[in-house]
Design a protein around this motif. Structure first.
Motif, PDB file in Angstrom:
ATOM      1  N   GLU A  86      53.588  44.126  40.379  1.00 22.08           N
ATOM      2  CA  GLU A  86      53.840  44.539  41.759  1.00 22.08           C
ATOM      3  C   GLU A  86      52.556  45.063  42.410  1.00 22.08           C
ATOM      4  O   GLU A  86      52.272  44.745  43.570  1.00 22.08           O
ATOM      5  CB  GLU A  86      54.911  45.629  41.787  1.00 22.08           C
ATOM      6  N   ALA A  87      51.805  45.861  41.665  1.00 23.44           N
ATOM      7  CA  ALA A  87      50.547  46.393  42.193  1.00 23.44           C
ATOM      8  C   ALA A  87      49.569  45.262  42.481  1.00 23.44           C
ATOM      9  O   ALA A  87      48.880  45.273  43.505  1.00 23.44           O
ATOM     10  CB  ALA A  87      49.937  47.387  41.209  1.00 23.44           C
ATOM     11  N   ALA A  88      49.515  44.277  41.607  1.00 25.83           N
ATOM     12  CA  ALA A  88      48.635  43.128  41.818  1.00 25.83           C
ATOM     13  C   ALA A  88      49.021  42.396  43.098  1.00 25.83           C
ATOM     14  O   ALA A  88      48.155  42.019  43.892  1.00 25.83           O
ATOM     15  CB  ALA A  88      48.698  42.184  40.621  1.00 25.83           C
ATOM     16  N   SER A  89      50.310  42.227  43.310  1.00 23.32           N
ATOM     17  CA  SER A  89      50.785  41.553  44.513  1.00 23.32           C
ATOM     18  C   SER A  89      50.402  42.342  45.765  1.00 23.32           C
ATOM     19  O   SER A  89      49.935  41.766  46.754  1.00 23.32           O
ATOM     20  CB  SER A  89      52.304  41.377  44.439  1.00 23.32           C
ATOM     21  N   ILE A  90      50.575  43.651  45.733  1.00 21.39           N
ATOM     22  CA  ILE A  90      50.202  44.503  46.860  1.00 21.39           C
ATOM     23  C   ILE A  90      48.717  44.381  47.149  1.00 21.39           C
ATOM     24  O   ILE A  90      48.291  44.324  48.304  1.00 21.39           O
ATOM     25  CB  ILE A  90      50.578  45.976  46.577  1.00 21.39           C
ATOM     26  N   CYS A  91      47.917  44.326  46.090  1.00 23.64           N
ATOM     27  CA  CYS A  91      46.454  44.247  46.232  1.00 23.64           C
ATOM     28  C   CYS A  91      45.968  42.844  46.570  1.00 23.64           C
ATOM     29  O   CYS A  91      44.806  42.648  46.903  1.00 23.64           O
ATOM     30  CB  CYS A  91      45.779  44.715  44.947  1.00 23.64           C
ATOM     31  N   GLY A  92      46.863  41.860  46.444  1.00 24.71           N
ATOM     32  CA  GLY A  92      46.496  40.487  46.773  1.00 24.71           C
ATOM     33  C   GLY A  92      45.648  39.805  45.713  1.00 24.71           C
ATOM     34  O   GLY A  92      44.822  38.952  46.038  1.00 24.71           O
ATOM     35  N   HIS A 115      45.546  38.298  41.381  1.00 22.24           N
ATOM     36  CA  HIS A 115      46.318  37.802  40.247  1.00 22.24           C
ATOM     37  C   HIS A 115      46.569  38.956  39.283  1.00 22.24           C
ATOM     38  O   HIS A 115      45.759  39.873  39.154  1.00 22.24           O
ATOM     39  CB  HIS A 115      45.528  36.681  39.550  1.00 22.24           C
ATOM     40  N   ILE A 116      47.683  38.915  38.579  1.00 17.95           N
ATOM     41  CA  ILE A 116      48.049  39.958  37.625  1.00 17.95           C
ATOM     42  C   ILE A 116      46.944  40.190  36.593  1.00 17.95           C
ATOM     43  O   ILE A 116      46.638  41.326  36.236  1.00 17.95           O
ATOM     44  CB  ILE A 116      49.404  39.643  36.932  1.00 17.95           C
TER      45      ILE A 116
END
Length: 66
Positions: free
Chosen positions: A27-33, A35-36
């Protein structure tokens, strides 16, 4: 007080903010734009975001819902 290298500081700061918001790394990766795997590398201290990217990461993490 423990002195940290910049990469250690970035890693600990990202993890602390993520945990405070009760987010999974994905989720944090998605928020930051990113890749995991990139986000996991940041938290592990393997590498850190570029300076301008770091400002954006902090802004996005602060703007996300708790």
């Amino acid at each position: 007080m423990k002195w940290l290298r910049m990469d250690e500081y970035v890693a600990e700061m990202l993890k602390a903010r993520r945990e405070k918001k009760r987010l999974f790394q994905k989720e944090a990766a998605s928020i930051c734009g990113v890749h995991i795997r990139t986000y996991q590398g940041w938290e592990a201290g393997k590498y850190k975001p570029r300076e301008l990217a770091m400002e954006e990461v902090i802004r996005r993490m602060n703007d996300s819902k708790p």
